[in-house]
Design an enzyme around this catalytic site. Structure first.
Site, PDB file in Angstrom:
ATOM      1  N   SER A 158       0.081  16.874   1.454  1.00  0.00           N
ATOM      2  CA  SER A 158      -0.937  15.786   2.365  1.00  0.00           C
ATOM      3  C   SER A 158      -1.873  15.286   1.522  1.00  0.00           C
ATOM      4  O   SER A 158      -2.932  14.486   2.091  1.00  0.00           O
ATOM      5  CB  SER A 158      -1.639  16.706   3.506  1.00  0.00           C
ATOM      6  N   LYS A 201      -9.164  15.603   0.181  1.00  0.00           N
ATOM      7  CA  LYS A 201      -8.177  15.926   0.962  1.00  0.00           C
ATOM      8  C   LYS A 201      -7.149  17.327   0.261  1.00  0.00           C
ATOM      9  O   LYS A 201      -6.915  17.121  -0.887  1.00  0.00           O
ATOM     10  CB  LYS A 201      -7.274  14.804   0.730  1.00  0.00           C
ATOM     11  N   SER A 236      -5.817  16.924   8.832  1.00  0.00           N
ATOM     12  CA  SER A 236      -4.550  16.627   8.017  1.00  0.00           C
ATOM     13  C   SER A 236      -3.470  16.237   8.935  1.00  0.00           C
ATOM     14  O   SER A 236      -2.351  16.694   8.852  1.00  0.00           O
ATOM     15  CB  SER A 236      -4.093  17.609   7.017  1.00  0.00           C
ATOM     16  N   LYS A 292      -1.889  11.569   1.923  1.00  0.00           N
ATOM     17  CA  LYS A 292      -2.596  10.798   3.066  1.00  0.00           C
ATOM     18  C   LYS A 292      -3.738  10.130   2.892  1.00  0.00           C
ATOM     19  O   LYS A 292      -4.295   8.931   3.268  1.00  0.00           O
ATOM     20  CB  LYS A 292      -3.156  11.931   3.964  1.00  0.00           C
TER      21      LYS A 292
END
Length: 432
Positions: A75, A266, A139, A78
């Site tokens: 993730s 993140k 997320s 992202k």
């Protein structure tokens, strides 16, 4: 009459030695031009497969472990997707209040408890703002897929945009197969056609850090979202959901450390990627980015990436300090001067055109640099000399001071004017 030089053993020895020195000089320059794969100034071994710490603005690398190796990023990818969402908003292509409704397949995927998602209902309209916040904070995988669809019209088109954006940033070794970072095997029919059934997004730690650099440079407002520890998705509406940020180092969460003011960015988790994290914080006015990929430890330990990140940052800050290397209008280190030909002074002091700061190793007495003169001035400068005349540039000389981007250079100038000698004095000097 032309006489032949007698080639003696001593002459051959001198010639061989000169050639050897030349080859060594060339070899040294070649080696120094390439950044080493690992840069570990304090012998600190982060407990992860790969990691990097760098200055967000200058790109100076303070720590690197296998940072050029492409690995699954889960993730953390992202960050690219949400950069493109912000870009589309900035360009007026979409609005925060625009809505997107998931179809049956997307809604079903959002209900998967084994994945990170906010639950969505088929046919229900969700705003770009709601999905954007859920993508950063929780997320949410389907949320970011819907955003990609809104921006580009389809998942396939959005993946192309992601790949093109990386290319525009000079990132060439990344593999992008979807917007979320999930393994394609979990997406089923929602996977982008033409991508592998078990394919997954991959980037190196260097590349991941560069993505974070661009996000923070172009859209620093992301930190207003990434620093949120808890928030309710669709508060006071049907389908509301309590979100707790996966970044446990934020204030109020399990791994918060008051000595590290982390405010984003993140996390990423998958079977292939393991536990990953891209973190950012400000230290004495400088923003740092740290990337930890596949943190090592017990399989059921959900804190290992945060332990690894906190330890890495503390070790890095213990090794480095941000300090002035050059001061504008002040003489270069070691009082470097330039020979003046036919001048009333034989030398002119050299100064820096602007103040230049770098991260410097605390263990080093000072940061060493090297003066690179313009070709016309390598034998000296001919009078008259103007004050503040640019004659070259100064840059760091240590090969282990690495920058992801080009190493900064500072223009070097003459400190003051030097007048030319009268013609008879020049003639006298040439004769005598």
């Amino acid at each position: 009459m032309i006489t032949k030089r007698r080639i003696t053993p001593l002459y051959l020895l001198i010639l061989s030695f000169s050639l050897l020195i030349g080859l060594l000089a060339f070899s040294t320059q070649s080696v120094q031009a390439a950044a080493p794969a690992n840069f570990n100034p304090d012998n600190y071994a982060v407990n992860a497969k790969a990691a990097v710490v760098l200055d967000a603005k200058s790109g100076q690398v303070l720590y690197a472990k296998e940072a050029s190796t492409a690995l699954p990023v889960a993730s953390m990818s992202k960050m690219i997707s949400l950069y493109l969402v912000l870009k589309a908003i900035d360009q007026g292509k979409i609005q925060w209040t625009d809505t997107i409704a998931p179809d049956e397949a997307q809604a079903a995927l959002s209900e998967g408890t084994e994945l990170s998602n906010v639950p969505l209902t088929a046919g229900t309209a969700y705003t770009v703002k709601e999905l954007y916040e859920a993508s950063w904070i929780y997320s949410a995988n389907v949320a970011v897929m819907l955003l990609g669809q809104k921006v580009a019209g389809s998942q396939a088109n959005f993946v192309k945009l992601m790949q093109q954006q990386l290319t525009d940033w000079g990132i060439k070794d990344a593999t992008i197969v979807n917007a979320s970072g999930l393994n394609n095997s979990l997406l089923g029919d929602l996977a982008v056609p033409g991508t592998g059934a078990d394919a997954e997004n991959e980037m190196s730690a260097y590349d991941t850090a560069q993505v974070a650099q661009h996000v923070l440079a172009d859209y620093p407002e992301v930190l207003q979202t990434t620093k949120i520890a808890k928030q309710t998705f669709r508060a006071n509406q049907a389908g509301s959901f309590e979100m707790t940020n996966w970044n446990m180092l934020l204030p109020g969460l399990q791994m918060y450390d008051a000595s590290l003011a982390i405010d984003g960015l993140k996390t990423g988790t998958s079977d292939a990627a393991g536990e990953c994290f891209t973190a950012t914080l400000k230290v004495n006015g400088r923003r740092l980015i740290a990337v930890v990929m596949n943190a090592q430890g017990a399989a059921d330990d959900k804190t290992k990436r945060f332990v690894a990140t906190a330890g890495l940052l503390k070790a890095t800050l213990a090794s480095w300090q941000y300090d002035t290397v050059l001061t504008a209008q002040k003489a270069l280190p070691n009082g470097q001067k330039l020979k003046v030909i036919n001048g009333r002074q034989k030398y002119v002091t050299l100064t820096a055109a602007k103040t230049q700061k770098f991260w410097q190793l605390r263990s080093a007495a000072s940061t060493q640099g090297q003066l690179k003169l313009k070709k016309a001035y390598r034998q000296g400068i001919t009078a008259p000399v103007k004050a503040n005349q640019v004659i070259g540039q100064y840059q760091l000389a240590k090969p282990d001071y690495i920058f992801v981007q080009a190493q900064p250079k500072t223009a070097v100038m003459t400190e003051k004017a030097v007048t030319k000698l009268p013609w008879y004095q020049i003639l006298f000097n040439k004769i005598f």
